[in-house]
Design a protein around this motif. Sequence first.
Motif, short mmCIF file in Angstrom:
data_model
loop_
_atom_site.label_atom_id
_atom_site.label_comp_id
_atom_site.label_asym_id
_atom_site.label_seq_id
_atom_site.Cartn_x
_atom_site.Cartn_y
_atom_site.Cartn_z
N UNK A 158 20.94 4.53 40.97
CA UNK A 158 19.92 5.17 40.14
C UNK A 158 19.12 4.08 39.45
N UNK A 159 17.79 4.13 39.62
CA UNK A 159 16.88 3.18 38.99
C UNK A 159 16.18 3.87 37.82
N UNK A 160 16.06 3.16 36.71
CA UNK A 160 15.44 3.75 35.53
C UNK A 160 14.41 2.84 34.90
N UNK A 161 13.42 3.45 34.24
CA UNK A 161 12.42 2.71 33.49
C UNK A 161 12.05 3.53 32.26
N UNK A 162 11.77 2.86 31.15
CA UNK A 162 11.49 3.57 29.91
C UNK A 162 10.53 2.76 29.04
N UNK A 163 9.75 3.48 28.24
CA UNK A 163 8.83 2.84 27.29
C UNK A 163 8.84 3.63 25.98
N UNK A 164 8.83 2.91 24.86
CA UNK A 164 8.70 3.55 23.56
C UNK A 164 7.76 2.75 22.67
N UNK A 165 7.09 3.46 21.78
CA UNK A 165 6.20 2.85 20.79
C UNK A 165 6.62 3.35 19.42
N UNK A 166 6.99 2.41 18.54
CA UNK A 166 7.44 2.75 17.19
C UNK A 166 6.47 2.16 16.19
N UNK A 167 5.93 3.00 15.30
CA UNK A 167 4.89 2.56 14.37
C UNK A 167 5.29 2.88 12.93
N UNK A 168 5.22 1.86 12.06
CA UNK A 168 5.42 2.02 10.62
C UNK A 168 4.04 1.97 9.98
N UNK A 169 3.54 3.13 9.56
CA UNK A 169 2.15 3.25 9.13
C UNK A 169 2.01 3.30 7.61
N UNK A 170 0.83 2.90 7.15
CA UNK A 170 0.47 2.93 5.72
C UNK A 170 1.51 2.20 4.88
N UNK A 171 1.79 0.95 5.23
CA UNK A 171 2.73 0.14 4.46
C UNK A 171 2.16 -0.14 3.07
N UNK A 172 3.05 -0.24 2.11
CA UNK A 172 2.64 -0.45 0.74
C UNK A 172 2.60 0.83 -0.07
N UNK A 230 4.45 4.26 -1.91
CA UNK A 230 5.56 4.38 -2.85
C UNK A 230 6.84 4.89 -2.19
N UNK A 231 6.85 5.02 -0.86
CA UNK A 231 8.02 5.57 -0.16
C UNK A 231 9.22 4.63 -0.20
N UNK A 232 8.98 3.33 -0.36
CA UNK A 232 10.08 2.38 -0.36
C UNK A 232 9.65 1.04 -0.91
N UNK A 233 10.58 0.09 -1.05
CA UNK A 233 10.26 -1.22 -1.61
C UNK A 233 9.35 -2.02 -0.69
N UNK A 234 8.54 -2.89 -1.30
CA UNK A 234 7.60 -3.70 -0.54
C UNK A 234 7.48 -5.09 -1.17
N UNK A 235 8.59 -5.83 -1.23
CA UNK A 235 8.56 -7.13 -1.92
C UNK A 235 7.66 -8.15 -1.24
N UNK A 236 7.35 -7.96 0.04
CA UNK A 236 6.51 -8.92 0.74
C UNK A 236 5.03 -8.54 0.70
N UNK A 237 4.69 -7.44 0.05
CA UNK A 237 3.30 -7.05 -0.13
C UNK A 237 2.60 -6.63 1.14
N UNK A 238 3.30 -5.98 2.05
CA UNK A 238 2.70 -5.56 3.31
C UNK A 238 1.71 -4.41 3.11
N UNK A 239 0.68 -4.38 3.96
CA UNK A 239 -0.25 -3.27 4.05
C UNK A 239 -0.54 -3.00 5.52
N UNK A 240 -1.18 -1.87 5.78
CA UNK A 240 -1.56 -1.57 7.17
C UNK A 240 -0.41 -0.98 7.96
N UNK A 241 -0.35 -1.35 9.27
CA UNK A 241 0.63 -0.78 10.20
C UNK A 241 1.36 -1.88 10.95
N UNK A 242 2.65 -1.73 11.10
CA UNK A 242 3.45 -2.60 11.96
C UNK A 242 3.98 -1.75 13.10
#
Length: 408
Positions: A279-293, A295-307
Amino acid sequence: MFRKIMPAALLIPCLTAQAQSNVTLYGIIDIGVNYLNNAQSARTATGLRGGKQWSVMDGGTGGLQGSRWGLKGAEDLGGGMKAIFLLESGFSANNGTLGQGGAEFGRQAWVGISTTRYGKVTLGRQYDEVVDFYAPLLAAPQWGGYMVEHPSDLDNASNTRRVNNSIKYTSPTIAGLTVAGLYSLGGVAGSFGTNRVWSVGAGYANGPLSVGVGYLNAHNPNTSFYGTNPNAGPATANNLGGAGSATSPQSNPIYAGYASAKNLQIAAISAAYAIGPATLGVAYSNTRFQDLGSSSGPNPLGYTGTAYFHNIEASAKWQVTPAFVLGAAFDYTTGSGAAGRNGAKYELSSLGADYFLSKRTDVYTVAVYEHASGTDSLNQPAVATITGMTPSSTNNQVAVRVGIRHKF
């Protein structure tokens, strides 16, 4: 005569009801010995210190499957309708403690209605549709286990996270196609969208071809998705890895720095094709952390935007005999850091062998090598981080496991 007949007659409805209902006790115990090189032991002024690590570990932190026990049942309501339920508790076989942050039924807990014609609706703590449809075609659930999973299970393909307070609909399978959708209510007064999670997916199987797609969207993911285990809650400023799952931010350098994301999106597709015993398999996923900065969680590195992360997996499985399976896989993950910062890359190669001593007992071995490069989410040089293992003190790491699994 009347006195003798009446007690027997009164038992008939009870016996009928018992015949129409069933409850099943089941479980898995998976435990093994792990070897890991370059395991982090301390951070010094000159860098990370590491060494060899030998340990006895439960299947949920390096094996094929997490140890568990559960109860599932169904009651026939007539007309093709059934009441169904499932309660599943995870535990660590090497020390007997509860899994999923100490939750009694932390793996799954739900009840619902199933019909042969219209599908089923269930409510409770459940898997999302990335887990239901995308994950089963990957190398990890088939022969590799958690060490073969994508770095720190960033796309949740190994169901590290469950969805609380959820309502799920799953269709009947028609011409090989099944579709499903899940919605979790945030429960915050005056703010319907806060802590909301929703997911959709579909699976298709026909002959040698199988395809699975899944999508997950979590609002305030640090709380609604990563913070759903009782003693392994959301990340804090002092512990970006999340309480219970980490003793320092280094425990999850891959995406712990993105805890301030307002929204998490995971989109994934996988496919497998059988050619004789292979059995041969192939897979792809895209994971996006949006609107960084946010109040949902800590941001000690001052990130903004999307990773975001792209993940590609290629795998092969060979059913040598009905009792013996060999597997190989290669996984490539590349990330883009927040606010235009350089991201990290992770390359994972793995081999596995699984031999069944009986239908319920098997012995197995898995070997994994990972190489990392670039800059991780904590704005540090990326280190190898094999899922379930102590992160490496360098950008390379090797892990080997020999284990035994019993199902009952």
